[in-house]
Motif scaffolding. Structure first.
Motif, mmCIF file in Angstrom:
data_model
loop_
_atom_site.group_PDB
_atom_site.id
_atom_site.type_symbol
_atom_site.label_atom_id
_atom_site.label_comp_id
_atom_site.label_asym_id
_atom_site.label_seq_id
_atom_site.Cartn_x
_atom_site.Cartn_y
_atom_site.Cartn_z
ATOM 1 N N PHE A 190 0.826 -1.202 0.000
ATOM 2 C CA PHE A 190 0.000 0.000 0.000
ATOM 3 C C PHE A 190 0.863 1.255 0.000
ATOM 4 O O PHE A 190 0.618 2.201 -0.750
ATOM 5 N N MET A 191 1.917 1.247 0.827
ATOM 6 C CA MET A 191 2.803 2.400 0.869
ATOM 7 C C MET A 191 3.563 2.555 -0.445
ATOM 8 O O MET A 191 3.786 3.672 -0.916
ATOM 9 N N ARG A 192 3.946 1.422 -1.059
ATOM 10 C CA ARG A 192 4.621 1.508 -2.359
ATOM 11 C C ARG A 192 3.695 2.102 -3.408
ATOM 12 O O ARG A 192 4.122 2.890 -4.264
ATOM 13 N N GLN A 193 2.423 1.716 -3.360
ATOM 14 C CA GLN A 193 1.456 2.284 -4.301
ATOM 15 C C GLN A 193 1.314 3.781 -4.101
ATOM 16 O O GLN A 193 1.250 4.543 -5.077
ATOM 17 N N GLN A 194 1.281 4.198 -2.829
ATOM 18 C CA GLN A 194 1.172 5.622 -2.569
ATOM 19 C C GLN A 194 2.402 6.370 -3.081
ATOM 20 O O GLN A 194 2.298 7.444 -3.680
#
Length: 269
Positions: A190-194
């Motif tokens: 999720f953080m990588r997507q952000q």
């Protein structure tokens, strides 16, 4: 009978006018400005966790109303609640669009994205702490969001996290460590997507900035060409004026010499 019909006709004529006055006074005026809406969303973001933990949020909307009054915006609790519902509806209507187009058509995209991102992080961390807290944190909804639909599910559907959470739920019979690792992987992804989204946005912003600079440079070059042409035309005009002045002086000298010679000839005669 005629008097009764006349009285009924007058009531029909007056009733729509009264309705229009009520609508204009309560719903249409005053309108929410962009700055006021952003201030409202900042206050709502600060209380989002409290909204998700309680079902009776009437007092929370009163708190938001008082906070708005402190900032100089006089809005009732009901107006704040209706505004939140309308903004959630608009956000859900735009979520199928690309993010760049959504940023342009929905000016409060960043505020909503921050609210739902923070909410998802809290839920994932709560799920990672244990199964008992997981049951409490996976379905927290405020009453106004229950009435209008689960906006959190729409955010999860947009990023593809619902399928992964379903896989984790189906594999609940495994060890606690594997479940915790899976949740950490989801949070990391999720953080990588952000980060990827922010990088794409920055790339698009830099591309627009470079395009603007290129156009500005072309405009400056065009203005410099026009300025040089103007200077050249002005110099040519001055040269022509100087040549005309020289010709006028030459003609004047010739005329004076001719007149002088004619007068001398007349005197001799």
């Amino acid at each position: 009978m005629e008097g009764h019909h006349l009285h009924h006709h007058q009531q029909q004529r007056l009733h729509p006018q009264n309705m229009s006055v009520n609508v204009d006074g309560s719903d249409r005026f005053p309108q929410w400005s962009i700055q006021e809406t952003k201030e409202f969303l900042l206050i709502r973001a600060e209380l989002d966790q409290t909204f998700m933990e309680t079902k009776r949020n009437k007092q929370l909307w009163e708190v938001i109303s008082n906070r708005m009054k402190e900032k100089g915006y006089h809005r009732s609790a009901e107006q704040c609640k209706c505004k939140w519902k309308n903004l959630v509806t608009r956000y859900k209507g735009f979520e199928t669009m690309e993010q760049e187009a959504m940023r342009q058509q929905f000016p409060f995209y960043n505020e909503f994205n921050a609210i739902f991102t923070s909410r998802m992080q809290r839920m994932l961390w709560a799920e990672a702490e244990g199964g008992s807290k997981k049951k409490k944190t996976t379905t927290p909804l405020s009453s106004d969001e229950e009435e209008y639909g689960n906006d959190q599910e729409s955010i999860e559907a947009g990023s593809g996290r619902k399928k992964k959470k379903a896989k984790i739920a189906s594999g609940g019979g495994g060890s606690g460590s594997s479940s915790l690792n899976s949740l950490k992987e989801i949070l990391e992804e999720f953080m990588r997507q952000q980060i990827q989204i922010e990088a794409q946005w920055m790339e698009a912003f830099e591309a627009r900035e470079n395009e603007r600079r290129l156009k500005e440079m072309e405009w400056r070059q065009a203005m410099e060409v026009l300025e040089s042409e103007r200077i050249m035309m002005e110099e040519r005009w001055r040269e022509r004026e100087e040549q005309r002045r020289i010709r006028e002086e030459a003609r004047a000298e010739k005329r004076d010499a001719l007149i002088t010679a004619l007068l001398n000839k007349i005197e001799r005669q």
